[in-house]
Design a protein around this motif. Structure first.
Motif, short mmCIF file in Angstrom:
data_model
loop_
_atom_site.label_atom_id
_atom_site.label_comp_id
_atom_site.label_asym_id
_atom_site.label_seq_id
_atom_site.Cartn_x
_atom_site.Cartn_y
_atom_site.Cartn_z
N PHE B 275 -100.75 86.62 -12.96
CA PHE B 275 -101.68 86.05 -13.93
C PHE B 275 -101.17 84.70 -14.43
O PHE B 275 -101.91 83.71 -14.50
N LEU B 276 -99.87 84.63 -14.75
CA LEU B 276 -99.31 83.39 -15.29
C LEU B 276 -99.27 82.29 -14.23
O LEU B 276 -99.34 81.10 -14.56
N ALA B 277 -99.16 82.70 -12.96
CA ALA B 277 -99.17 81.71 -11.91
C ALA B 277 -100.54 81.03 -11.84
O ALA B 277 -100.65 79.84 -11.55
N ILE B 278 -101.58 81.81 -12.18
CA ILE B 278 -102.93 81.25 -12.14
C ILE B 278 -103.24 80.52 -13.44
O ILE B 278 -103.81 79.45 -13.47
N ARG B 279 -102.85 81.13 -14.55
CA ARG B 279 -103.15 80.54 -15.85
C ARG B 279 -101.88 80.49 -16.69
O ARG B 279 -101.60 81.41 -17.49
N PRO B 280 -101.09 79.41 -16.54
CA PRO B 280 -99.76 79.38 -17.15
C PRO B 280 -99.79 79.45 -18.68
O PRO B 280 -98.81 79.86 -19.27
N GLN B 281 -100.89 79.03 -19.30
CA GLN B 281 -100.87 78.98 -20.77
C GLN B 281 -101.41 80.25 -21.40
O GLN B 281 -101.66 80.29 -22.59
N GLY B 282 -101.60 81.30 -20.61
CA GLY B 282 -102.13 82.53 -21.16
C GLY B 282 -103.62 82.43 -21.38
O GLY B 282 -104.25 81.44 -21.02
N LEU B 283 -104.21 83.47 -21.99
CA LEU B 283 -105.66 83.49 -22.13
C LEU B 283 -106.18 82.37 -23.01
O LEU B 283 -107.12 81.68 -22.68
N MET B 284 -105.54 82.19 -24.18
CA MET B 284 -106.11 81.27 -25.16
C MET B 284 -105.16 80.17 -25.58
O MET B 284 -105.42 79.45 -26.52
N GLY B 285 -104.01 80.08 -24.91
CA GLY B 285 -103.01 79.12 -25.35
C GLY B 285 -103.38 77.70 -25.00
O GLY B 285 -104.20 77.44 -24.13
N LYS B 286 -102.71 76.79 -25.70
CA LYS B 286 -102.85 75.39 -25.33
C LYS B 286 -101.99 75.15 -24.11
O LYS B 286 -100.92 75.75 -23.99
N PRO B 287 -102.39 74.32 -23.17
CA PRO B 287 -101.56 74.05 -22.00
C PRO B 287 -100.19 73.56 -22.44
O PRO B 287 -100.08 72.72 -23.32
N TRP B 288 -99.16 74.09 -21.82
CA TRP B 288 -97.77 73.70 -22.08
C TRP B 288 -97.39 73.90 -23.53
O TRP B 288 -96.58 73.17 -24.06
N GLY B 289 -98.00 74.89 -24.21
CA GLY B 289 -97.60 75.30 -25.57
C GLY B 289 -96.52 74.42 -26.09
O GLY B 289 -95.67 74.76 -26.82
#
Lengths: 322, 289
Positions: B275-289
């Protein structure tokens, strides 16, 4: 290039470790120190790997996973396929590189806490995989692994058979120390090479590095692979020493410790992980006399160090210069 | 099937409450709090001590767990995290501090409460049984509802109170918030205290059902990290979603995968990696937190 003074001190350090320390141990009769120092040397090799991932600006709390992979690779090759232990050390490292590339390709894109958390989770994955797979023997682990055999070339004994050694501990001490010296010499060389400078540019600003033509994805993968190679090698030798491996041999605590060693020594210094491991391991051992207060004193000291020297022990020198 | 969903919701409510605290600290100070699981364990032990050793009613014990943890959290922020953040060159240094704090709290728990598993007597007796399709002890239902209540209270507080607004501003943009006259130091401290209080409250809730012991801190932290990763670091809605998702996955996995042995968590971890490989910032996170 190294200055003459640095060369001499490096040589003196190597000689001290290889000849001085065993001599001191013989005359003091503290044979247990062999095991302690071997552990420190091996742990500092693994920590050096973690340090390298810090160098490209990633927080790696997954080194325990690679140590476990390396350890199992070595154990399985020795026990099930009768491969020589010495040959399994590089093979364990290569296996770890393979895993690092597979895992690293997706997760090295992550940054900051995301990467840190994923690698922490990875340590747990490694433990659970070892529990679930048939080849690793589940929770029973692999035990009674034979001691490493000898290696000879043209009738010349390069490495004696460890089962016939009168002091196996000393044998492993030499192996670990020599490997540690090679590792840190290599690290020093790497950091001061072109690749090393490029890595530092990653740590500071990836977008900028990428925009001037640095292949950041490749560079990250190389650094991560080298890092995991070191973890695998250390894990393999640990298996040789303890002659056994279990899923819980390298738990999350170890992964966190590898990271702590780097912080403790100082992230800005190549030899930080070596010093950090020494201080961390010996500090913990020395506090054993404190009995039930061991953990309390240890953690208080850690916190105190953090408050006084947040940039690591080695930063005390640059502090004194100012 | 109904049973699995109810179990998942019950687990999810507690998990979300733990993840909320972790994500709050992260969003305010960029600190990954390794000691979060230990705060949870302390909450459980405080509840045990007040309710069993001192013989107070459960609700008093729960409140005292929350209050004492809030004080601990405030102290940690003011005397440890704040100075280190100010002095260190690299942000990651706080991780060493957090790990040190985790060890320290472990030692403290060992000295104060010992290593035994501790639980408190059931608060409510009886089992809810709906046609043998959903079977749930009443005390679990109560705890689950309390957890949901606390989540709602927390969101309301963050949404409508002055403190909540200040903290949200801080999380969004520290410098801008400071320019608008938000007292960064004060609100970081309140945030840390609030997060610790949440962790302690969950400990207090769960001590009545599963009990607590010394070794629970580390694994709890790891679970909390996973929830935060699923939802996205530093996002409150993400933490809640992550908590419920993990609870659901655990509940489903334990039922569906039980034939293959103890591999639920292995499967969850593996799918998380994908999942993280596809969406590294999680479901609702800002990219590159």
């Amino acid at each position: 290039m190294l200055t003459l003074q640095a060369k001499i001190s490096a040589l003196a350090f190597a000689l001290l470790l290889i000849f001085g320390v065993p001599y001191l141990i013989e005359i003091s009769g503290r044979w247990d120190l062999y095991y302690t120092l071997t552990s420190v040397a091996l742990l500092s090799i693994a920590s050096a790997g973690v340090w390298l991932t810090f160098y490209i600006g990633r927080i790696n709390i997954g080194q325990g996973a690679f140590a476990l992979v390396g350890g199992y690779t070595s154990a399985i090759l020795v026990v099930k396929y009768g491969v020589s232990f010495w040959l399994t050390i590089p093979l364990a490292g290569l296996m770890c590189i393979l895993v690092a590339v597979l895992v690293g390709l997706p997760i090295l894109r992550l940054r900051g806490v995301y990467f840190a958390m994923v690698t922490l989770v990875m340590t747990e994955v490694a433990r659970l995989t070892a529990l679930a797979l048939p080849i690793t023997n589940g929770a029973k682990g692999i035990s009674s692994i034979p001691l490493p055999g000898g290696v000879s070339l043209f009738g010349l004994t390069l490495i004696p058979d460890f089962a016939e050694l009168e002091n196996v501990k000393r044998g492993f001490f030499y192996v670990a120390v020599v490997l540690m010296l090679i590792t840190f010499a290599g690290m020093y060389r790497l950091v001061n090479s072109r690749i090393g400078h490029l890595c530092r540019s990653l740590q500071q600003n990836e977008e900028l590095a990428s925009s001037i033509g640095v292949n950041i994805a490749k560079l990250r993968l190389i650094a991560f692979s080298i890092s995991s190679f070191m973890g695998g090698v250390a894990g393999a030798i640990f298996v040789g020493i303890s002659q056994s491996i279990y899923p819980a041999s390298f738990p999350v605590k170890d992964s966190v410790d590898f990271m702590l060693n780097c912080f403790l020594g100082g992230l800005g210094y190549v030899f930080g992980p070596m010093l950090g491991t020494l201080v961390n391991y010996f500090g913990w051992d020395l506090l054993f006399t404190a009995g039930e207060y061991q953990l309390l004193i240890y953690s208080s000291l850690l916190i105190f160090l953090m408050l006084t020297l947040p940039n690591g022990l080695l930063s005390i020198f640059s502090k004194m210069k100012n | 099937m109904e049973q699995i969903i109810v179990n998942g919701l019950y687990l999810g409510a507690q998990y979300a409450l733990i993840a909320l605290g972790l994500t709050l600290i992260f969003s305010l100070m960029n600190v990954l709090n390794f000691a979060h699981g230990q705060l949870y364990v302390i909450g459980g032990f405080v509840t045990y001590t007040v309710s069993v050793k001192l013989g107070m009613p459960y609700i008093v014990a729960l409140i005292s767990a929350g209050v004492s943890l809030a004080i601990i959290g405030a102290i940690l922020e003011k005397f440890l995290f704040r100075p280190v953040i100010r002095k260190s060159v690299r942000e990651e240094s706080t991780m060493l501090l957090a790990a040190g704090v985790a060890f320290f709290l472990d030692a403290l728990i060992l000295l104060l409460f010992g290593e035994k598993q501790r639980g408190i007597p059931k608060i409510v007796n009886g089992v809810f049984n709906w046609d043998f399709r959903i079977i749930m002890p009443y005390d679990r239902i109560l705890i689950g509802c309390l957890a949901v209540l606390f989540i709602v209270l927390f969101i309301t507080y963050m949404q409508y109170s002055k403190t909540g607004r200040a903290m949200r501003a801080l999380a969004q943009d520290k410098v801008a918030a400071q320019l608008m006259g938000v007292n960064v130091e004060l609100y970081s401290m309140i945030g840390f205290a609030l997060a610790a209080m949440l962790a302690g409250t969950v400990g207090g809730l769960l001590v009545s059902i599963t009990g607590v012991n010394l070794g629970m801190g580390g694994p709890t932290s790891i679970k909390a990290f996973m929830m935060v990763m699923i939802g996205g670091a530093g996002v409150i809605s993400g933490a809640i979603a992550g908590g419920f998702i993990l609870g659901m996955l655990e509940s489903i996995g334990l039922t569906v995968l039980s034939d293959f042995g103890d591999i639920t968590y292995l499967v969850i971890f593996a799918s998380l990696m994908v999942f993280l490989a596809i969406r590294p910032q999680g479901l609702m996170g800002k990219p590159w937190g």
